[in-house]
Design an enzyme around this catalytic site. Structure first.
Site, PDB file in Angstrom:
ATOM      1  N   ARG A 197     -10.839   7.870   4.415  1.00 51.46           N
ATOM      2  CA  ARG A 197     -10.628   6.852   3.373  1.00 51.46           C
ATOM      3  C   ARG A 197     -11.934   6.205   2.929  1.00 51.46           C
ATOM      4  NH1 ARG A 197      -5.429   5.011   6.658  1.00 51.46           N
ATOM      5  NH2 ARG A 197      -3.925   6.402   5.688  1.00 51.46           N
ATOM      6  N   CYS A 231      -3.901   6.543   0.042  1.00 50.50           N
ATOM      7  CA  CYS A 231      -3.373   5.316  -0.543  1.00 50.50           C
ATOM      8  C   CYS A 231      -3.116   5.395  -2.043  1.00 50.50           C
ATOM      9  CB  CYS A 231      -4.320   4.154  -0.231  1.00 50.50           C
ATOM     10  SG  CYS A 231      -4.499   3.842   1.544  1.00 50.50           S
ATOM     11  N   GLU A 262     -16.854  -7.866  -4.052  1.00 48.22           N
ATOM     12  CA  GLU A 262     -15.397  -7.700  -4.067  1.00 48.22           C
ATOM     13  C   GLU A 262     -14.705  -9.061  -4.156  1.00 48.22           C
ATOM     14  OE1 GLU A 262     -13.588  -5.110  -4.321  1.00 48.22           O
ATOM     15  OE2 GLU A 262     -14.683  -3.369  -3.569  1.00 48.22           O
ATOM     16  N   CYS A 288      -0.099   4.437   1.705  1.00 46.56           N
ATOM     17  CA  CYS A 288      -0.457   5.476   2.679  1.00 46.56           C
ATOM     18  C   CYS A 288       0.678   5.795   3.645  1.00 46.56           C
ATOM     19  CB  CYS A 288      -1.711   5.075   3.446  1.00 46.56           C
ATOM     20  SG  CYS A 288      -1.571   3.528   4.373  1.00 46.56           S
ATOM     21  N   CYS A 348       0.853  -1.176   0.000  1.00 50.98           N
ATOM     22  CA  CYS A 348       0.000   0.000   0.000  1.00 50.98           C
ATOM     23  C   CYS A 348       0.895   1.233   0.000  1.00 50.98           C
ATOM     24  CB  CYS A 348      -0.939  -0.007   1.203  1.00 50.98           C
ATOM     25  SG  CYS A 348      -2.314   1.162   1.055  1.00 50.98           S
ATOM     26  N   LYS A 400     -11.973  -4.648   3.071  1.00 50.74           N
ATOM     27  CA  LYS A 400     -11.351  -3.782   4.063  1.00 50.74           C
ATOM     28  C   LYS A 400     -12.298  -2.615   4.319  1.00 50.74           C
ATOM     29  CE  LYS A 400      -7.160  -1.119   5.063  1.00 50.74           C
ATOM     30  NZ  LYS A 400      -5.845  -0.678   4.554  1.00 50.74           N
ATOM     31  N   LYS A 419     -10.905  -7.332   6.921  1.00 50.00           N
ATOM     32  CA  LYS A 419     -10.298  -6.434   7.900  1.00 50.00           C
ATOM     33  C   LYS A 419     -11.288  -5.320   8.205  1.00 50.00           C
ATOM     34  CE  LYS A 419      -6.248  -3.457   8.591  1.00 50.00           C
ATOM     35  NZ  LYS A 419      -5.038  -2.868   7.989  1.00 50.00           N
ATOM     36  N   ARG A 467      -2.472   3.598  13.095  1.00 52.37           N
ATOM     37  CA  ARG A 467      -1.983   4.823  12.457  1.00 52.37           C
ATOM     38  C   ARG A 467      -0.907   5.486  13.305  1.00 52.37           C
ATOM     39  NH1 ARG A 467      -7.997   6.479  10.138  1.00 52.37           N
ATOM     40  NH2 ARG A 467      -7.997   4.826   8.547  1.00 52.37           N
ATOM     41  N   TYR A 510      -1.511  -9.200  16.399  1.00 57.47           N
ATOM     42  CA  TYR A 510      -0.423  -8.741  17.269  1.00 57.47           C
ATOM     43  C   TYR A 510      -0.314  -9.614  18.519  1.00 57.47           C
ATOM     44  CZ  TYR A 510      -1.205  -4.743  14.226  1.00 57.47           C
ATOM     45  OH  TYR A 510      -1.385  -3.951  13.120  1.00 57.47           O
ATOM     46  N   SER A 562      -5.475  -3.340  15.119  1.00 60.11           N
ATOM     47  CA  SER A 562      -4.858  -2.663  16.259  1.00 60.11           C
ATOM     48  C   SER A 562      -5.854  -2.281  17.344  1.00 60.11           C
ATOM     49  CB  SER A 562      -4.127  -1.421  15.768  1.00 60.11           C
ATOM     50  OG  SER A 562      -5.015  -0.524  15.114  1.00 60.11           O
TER      51      SER A 562
END
Length: 328
Positions: free
Chosen positions: A220, A129, A236, A121, A119, A198, A251, A208, A316, A277
């Site tokens: 976005r 992006c 999609e 961004c 990507c 997404k 996501k 971010r 994570y 996150s």
């Protein structure tokens, strides 16, 4: 009917519960995200993501070795460039931060799969992006001119040692463009893990901070999906499959378990869920305040993704989860 049927018979002992368990997490389910930054000896913790660090290349190699030793098969790389511009040069340059990190990791840990977030961004000076229309302060990205940048980025990443390309910008036609670019460059064997669904989610806030990718204006929503839409996600999927995607991603994960399930039901491709996150930070914050049992809540959450149909989980929590699973 009761008393003939007693479902509790199969819940009596830990051994019995393991025997009949329908959904089982293993280390093989996980991809661990890593953030590469310039410098040496740097391990800068992200304030909004306890336990997550921006790492210089020497430190990220050490982290990759630990991930491999835990039995986790793959990492996904994000980069923090030293400078940003309208051309997203740091994304596709041969000496970009992700390219350098990928090469170093592949030399040190050749059997660890490297996924690259493909990507722009993190590398544009406006935080969006792709190319923006001149003077447009709404965040509307020019779709077709951006595809060429994504092609260059994917090819440079694979050239540097990346094993899997994961385009995340939600540009129309990005899978086809990247597939064409990879094939023409001689990388026809490189798979594409598409961020197929997404969503324009509020759960991305801490990321971010980690990737320094907050848009400088607008949002976005002109390219990421409306959180209320489900049928659009299936459209999609159809497009990405036709364009040559090898794997599909949803996501975020936690608020989109229904989307994971519906996509899994309609395709025979592997489906990935990104435990983002904000989902991670909520668990960490609650655990640090003593409000929840971090281990149990984390493993329950990750199990829900797999139960919903995810074959792959980007999280994570991966290192902690593997250690907890080993404890039994």
């Amino acid at each position: 009917m009761f008393p003939i049927h007693r479902p509790r018979r199969l819940r009596q002992t830990p051994q019995m519960r393991r025997l009949v368990s329908e959904t089982v997490l293993t280390a093989n389910d996980f991809i661990y995200p890593l953030f590469a930054t310039a410098g040496e000896g740097i391990a800068r913790e992200v304030k909004s993501m306890p336990g997550v660090y921006q790492l210089s290349i020497d430190k990220i190699v050490d982290e990759a070795k630990e991930v491999r030793d835990l039995g986790i098969p793959a990492i996904i790389l994000f980069g923090l460039p030293e400078s940003k511009d309208t051309e997203a040069t740091g994304a596709w340059h041969d000496h970009g931060i992700v390219q350098k990190a990928a090469t170093a990791i592949k030399e040190a840990v050749p059997d660890l799969l490297i996924v690259a977030d493909t990507c722009l961004c993190e590398y544009t000076n406006h935080g969006h992006c792709g190319y923006l229309q001149t003077g447009d302060l709404t965040g509307r990205v020019l779709n077709d001119p951006t595809l060429g940048l994504l092609q260059k980025t994917a090819v440079s990443q694979v050239k540097a040692g990346v094993d899997i390309i994961a385009p995340s910008g939600m540009m129309d036609g990005f899978v086809q463009a990247i597939r064409q670019g990879l094939d023409e460059a001689g990388y026809s064997d490189t798979p594409i893990l598409s961020y197929t669904a997404k969503y324009a989610s509020a759960y991305y806030g801490p990321f971010r901070d980690a990737a320094d990718s907050t848009p400088q204006f607008g949002d976005r929503r002109t390219y990421q999906m409306d959180p209320g839409n489900a049928r659009e996600a299936l459209k999609e999927v159809e497009l990405d499959v036709l364009e040559g995607a090898d794997m599909l991603m949803v996501k975020p994960a936690l608020s989109y378990l229904d989307i994971i399930w519906r996509i899994k039901e309609m395709t025979n491709l592997p489906v990935a869920a990104y435990n983002v996150s904000g989902e991670y930070s909520m668990i960490k914050a609650a655990a640090l305040n003593g409000w929840i049992d971090e281990k149990r809540v984390t493993l329950e959450t990750l199990t829900s993704f797999k139960r919903a149909g995810a074959d792959i989980i980007l999280t994570y929590h991966a290192k902690d989860a593997v250690r907890w699973l080993a404890e039994g």
